[in-house]
Design a protein around this motif. Structure first.
Motif, short mmCIF file in Angstrom:
data_model
loop_
_atom_site.label_atom_id
_atom_site.label_comp_id
_atom_site.label_asym_id
_atom_site.label_seq_id
_atom_site.Cartn_x
_atom_site.Cartn_y
_atom_site.Cartn_z
N PRO A 116 0.79 -1.24 0.00
CA PRO A 116 0.00 0.00 0.00
C PRO A 116 0.82 1.28 0.00
O PRO A 116 0.32 2.33 -0.42
CB PRO A 116 -0.83 -0.13 1.29
N LEU A 117 2.07 1.23 0.47
CA LEU A 117 2.86 2.44 0.58
C LEU A 117 4.03 2.50 -0.40
O LEU A 117 4.84 3.42 -0.33
CB LEU A 117 3.40 2.60 2.01
N VAL A 118 4.11 1.54 -1.31
CA VAL A 118 5.24 1.50 -2.25
C VAL A 118 4.71 1.68 -3.67
O VAL A 118 4.10 0.76 -4.23
CB VAL A 118 6.02 0.18 -2.14
N PRO A 119 4.90 2.87 -4.29
CA PRO A 119 4.38 3.11 -5.63
C PRO A 119 5.23 2.47 -6.71
O PRO A 119 6.45 2.33 -6.56
CB PRO A 119 4.42 4.64 -5.75
N GLY A 120 4.59 2.05 -7.78
CA GLY A 120 5.29 1.46 -8.91
C GLY A 120 4.39 1.50 -10.13
O GLY A 120 3.23 1.92 -10.07
N PRO A 121 4.88 1.06 -11.29
CA PRO A 121 4.09 1.14 -12.52
C PRO A 121 3.05 0.04 -12.62
O PRO A 121 3.27 -1.10 -12.21
CB PRO A 121 5.16 0.98 -13.62
N LEU A 122 1.91 0.39 -13.19
CA LEU A 122 0.81 -0.54 -13.40
C LEU A 122 0.20 -0.28 -14.78
O LEU A 122 0.18 0.86 -15.25
CB LEU A 122 -0.29 -0.34 -12.35
N PHE A 123 -0.29 -1.33 -15.41
CA PHE A 123 -1.15 -1.16 -16.57
C PHE A 123 -2.59 -1.04 -16.05
O PHE A 123 -3.07 -1.90 -15.31
CB PHE A 123 -1.04 -2.35 -17.52
N GLU A 124 -3.25 0.04 -16.44
CA GLU A 124 -4.63 0.28 -16.00
C GLU A 124 -5.57 0.14 -17.19
O GLU A 124 -5.27 0.60 -18.29
CB GLU A 124 -4.75 1.69 -15.41
N PHE A 125 -6.73 -0.50 -16.95
CA PHE A 125 -7.70 -0.75 -18.01
C PHE A 125 -9.03 -0.08 -17.64
O PHE A 125 -9.53 -0.24 -16.53
CB PHE A 125 -7.92 -2.25 -18.19
N ARG A 126 -9.58 0.66 -18.59
CA ARG A 126 -10.89 1.30 -18.39
C ARG A 126 -11.79 0.98 -19.59
O ARG A 126 -11.34 1.00 -20.73
CB ARG A 126 -10.76 2.82 -18.27
N SER A 127 -13.05 0.69 -19.30
CA SER A 127 -14.07 0.59 -20.35
C SER A 127 -14.70 1.96 -20.51
O SER A 127 -15.24 2.51 -19.54
CB SER A 127 -15.13 -0.44 -19.96
N ALA A 152 -19.14 -5.99 -25.26
CA ALA A 152 -17.83 -5.44 -24.92
C ALA A 152 -17.23 -6.28 -23.80
O ALA A 152 -17.77 -6.34 -22.70
CB ALA A 152 -17.96 -3.98 -24.47
N SER A 153 -16.11 -6.93 -24.07
CA SER A 153 -15.53 -7.85 -23.10
C SER A 153 -14.82 -7.11 -21.98
O SER A 153 -14.42 -5.96 -22.13
CB SER A 153 -14.55 -8.79 -23.80
N LEU A 154 -14.65 -7.79 -20.85
CA LEU A 154 -13.95 -7.26 -19.70
C LEU A 154 -12.49 -7.72 -19.72
O LEU A 154 -12.11 -8.57 -20.52
CB LEU A 154 -14.62 -7.73 -18.41
N GLU A 155 -11.69 -7.15 -18.83
CA GLU A 155 -10.29 -7.55 -18.70
C GLU A 155 -10.24 -8.78 -17.78
O GLU A 155 -9.92 -8.70 -16.61
CB GLU A 155 -9.47 -6.40 -18.11
N ALA A 156 -10.59 -9.91 -18.34
CA ALA A 156 -10.68 -11.14 -17.56
C ALA A 156 -9.28 -11.59 -17.13
O ALA A 156 -8.32 -11.41 -17.86
CB ALA A 156 -11.35 -12.22 -18.39
N PRO A 157 -9.18 -12.18 -15.93
CA PRO A 157 -10.26 -12.45 -14.97
C PRO A 157 -10.30 -11.46 -13.82
O PRO A 157 -10.85 -11.75 -12.78
CB PRO A 157 -9.87 -13.84 -14.45
N VAL A 158 -9.70 -10.26 -13.98
CA VAL A 158 -9.58 -9.35 -12.83
C VAL A 158 -10.60 -8.23 -12.82
O VAL A 158 -10.75 -7.55 -11.81
CB VAL A 158 -8.16 -8.74 -12.75
N GLN A 159 -11.32 -8.00 -13.93
CA GLN A 159 -12.29 -6.91 -13.98
C GLN A 159 -13.69 -7.49 -13.91
O GLN A 159 -14.08 -8.30 -14.74
CB GLN A 159 -12.11 -6.09 -15.27
N HIS A 160 -14.46 -7.05 -12.93
CA HIS A 160 -15.77 -7.65 -12.69
C HIS A 160 -16.92 -6.74 -13.08
O HIS A 160 -18.07 -7.03 -12.78
CB HIS A 160 -15.90 -8.04 -11.21
N GLY A 161 -16.68 -5.65 -13.76
CA GLY A 161 -17.73 -4.75 -14.20
C GLY A 161 -17.13 -3.61 -15.01
O GLY A 161 -16.02 -3.17 -14.73
N HIS A 162 -17.87 -3.15 -16.03
CA HIS A 162 -17.34 -2.09 -16.88
C HIS A 162 -17.18 -0.76 -16.14
O HIS A 162 -16.41 0.10 -16.57
CB HIS A 162 -18.25 -1.90 -18.09
N TRP A 207 -6.26 -3.42 -12.93
CA TRP A 207 -4.82 -3.17 -13.01
C TRP A 207 -4.06 -4.49 -13.11
O TRP A 207 -4.45 -5.49 -12.52
CB TRP A 207 -4.32 -2.41 -11.78
N ARG A 208 -2.95 -4.44 -13.86
CA ARG A 208 -1.98 -5.52 -13.89
C ARG A 208 -0.59 -4.94 -13.63
O ARG A 208 -0.31 -3.81 -14.04
CB ARG A 208 -2.00 -6.24 -15.23
#
Length: 460
Positions: free
Chosen positions: A266-277, A342-352, A357-358
């Motif tokens: 929670p306190l260590v920032p780093g890069p993430l790929f973020e997905f938005r519908s 429109a598909s989701l980012e399976a299996p980590v996204q549970h709603g548009h 994040w990955r």
């Protein structure tokens, strides 16, 4: 918006709720299984991976000491090596010499036991991006072990980590994450503002997660590329005050972004790929601006706010029950129907309506960027030189015609519109928003206490 909790319209069993509440525990369990595997199923460290993992495990002791002050490092080392007759902190060098993944995993568990940190979070953080991490991800996807990655993907991942580290350092994102974990309040991405809440803006790591209980966390991100998630369909937008019917073209796009936030701690920032519908509407061939373009897509009608002739108006998008829905099978929430395919980012996204994040690793870079350019839109200006033809540039493996080529070119860009500068600007803006909220809350508290103290001055 206040504290709003959304519930699915479909029944969810207690076991499913438990699974949804602790996906990181499941991820760590898969990783432990890979680490403990023997024989043909055994996985070994790749080049340089053992040193990186050992250095991370060793750094957990420094992190604990930094948070707990003088004497805490010696106290922790004394618990890790109780049989030591000399200064136990000298034994830390042994961690860097640990060759086996299982030995390092045991040290992670010991550190977590004595520090009170999550053993799952520390283990995921230590082994993120290694062959063990990729093998665990392959177990989740049911595809078995994957082949060794091309060297390029490791180089690209390291560069993205270096960019994130530079932004963290120069824009003070470590302090920003401390504020997210410590302050009370929520963040509204549509208005780019904070609001009072009994919850905190963010309290958990984000890798392989979808934010369910609060719209979007206040972490900086920039678009890497956008691609369509479904075919465009013709529908009706029912405007309110006054009521009007407006024919619109409707589609959903997938935004893939580079973000900086808590990956495994929670306190260590780093890069993430973020997905938005993202919901797109157009009328008469011209795009319409939506205040909150992140749809739920769970019903035949979608409430939206749209800008018409410079005025924001409430409206209902009539998706229509005549449009054949696409069922999306989700192991946690069951089968749900969406009114656009429109598909989701399976299996980590549970709603548009929620992002996902990955972590940025060689494996996720390959998954996202080893794909054709056609159909995707990269929003950055051309790099100052063409990385495909300039032989004086860095020598790297570049999959011809892939998105990786464009993203690497964007990383070489300079100026305010370049990828690195946009990410830095997004970080600066987000830090300013949250620190401003912090100042407002402190001022309100000080005013309330000043009023309280003044009451006592009139006592007789």
């Amino acid at each position: 918006m206040g504290d709003v909790v959304s519930f699915s319209k479909h029944a969810v069993t207690p076991a499913q709720e438990c699974a949804a509440a602790n996906p990181r525990g499941q991820e760590a369990a898969r990783l432990r299984r890979v680490i403990q595997a023997k024989g043909k199923a055994a996985v070994s460290f790749g080049a340089g991976e053992q040193a990186k993992v050992a250095a991370l495990v060793n750094s957990f002791i420094d992190r604990y000491a930094k948070q707990h002050g003088r004497g805490s490092m010696t106290g922790l080392c004394a618990k890790l090596w109780p049989e030591s007759f000399e200064n136990p902190t000298r034994r830390r060098a042994e961690i860097l010499q640990m060759k086996k993944a299982s030995t390092l995993a045991n040290m992670v568990d010991a550190i977590a036991q004595y520090t009170g940190d999550s053993a799952d979070n520390l283990l995921l953080e230590a082994f993120r991006g290694t062959r063990f991490d990729r093998a665990a991800a392959a177990l989740l996807q049911g595809i078995g072990a994957e082949p060794d990655l091309e060297e390029f993907w490791s180089v690209l991942s390291e560069t993205l980590h270096a960019l994130a580290a530079a932004v963290v350092r120069i824009e003070g994102l470590e302090k920003h994450q401390e504020r997210m974990a410590g302050l009370r309040g929520g963040y509204n991405l549509g208005s780019d503002s904070f609001f009072p809440s009994s919850a905190r803006p963010l309290i958990r790591p984000l890798a392989n997660w979808s934010e369910h209980w609060c719209e979007f966390p206040p972490i900086p991100s920039v678009v890497l590329f956008t691609e369509p998630q479904c075919e465009t369909v013709e529908r009706t937008l029912l405007l309110a005050d006054p009521e009007e019917r407006l024919p619109v073209a409707v589609s959903v796009c997938r935004e893939v972004r580079l973000a900086i936030g808590p990956v495994d701690h929670p306190l260590v920032p780093g890069p993430l790929f973020e997905f938005r519908s993202v919901l797109h509407l157009a009328a008469g061939g011209r795009p319409l601006q939506l205040r909150y373009p992140w749809p739920s897509l769970e019903d035949a009608e979608e409430d939206v706010e749209v800008e018409i002739d410079g005025t924001w108006r409430a409206a209902t998008l009539l998706l229509g029950e005549d449009h054949t829905p696409t069922a999306f099978k989700d192991d946690v929430l069951g089968s749900r129907e969406f009114w656009l395919p429109a598909s989701l980012e399976a299996p980590v996204q549970h709603g548009h309506a929620y992002p996902a994040w990955r972590p940025v690793t060689a494996g996720t870079c390959q998954d996202l960027l080893l794909r054709p350019v056609e159909g995707a839109c990269v929003p950055f200006q051309e790099a100052p030189y063409n990385v495909l033809t300039n032989r004086e540039g860095p020598d790297a493996f570049l999959p011809s015609g892939s998105l990786a080529v464009l993203i690497e070119a964007a990383l070489h860009g300079t100026g305010p519109e370049s990828l690195p500068e946009q990410l830095r600007a997004a970080a600066r803006q987000m830090v300013a928003r949250l620190s401003g909220w912090h100042v407002e809350q402190a001022a309100a508290a000080e005013s309330a206490h000043r009023t309280l103290r003044s009451r006592w001055e009139t006592w007789s």
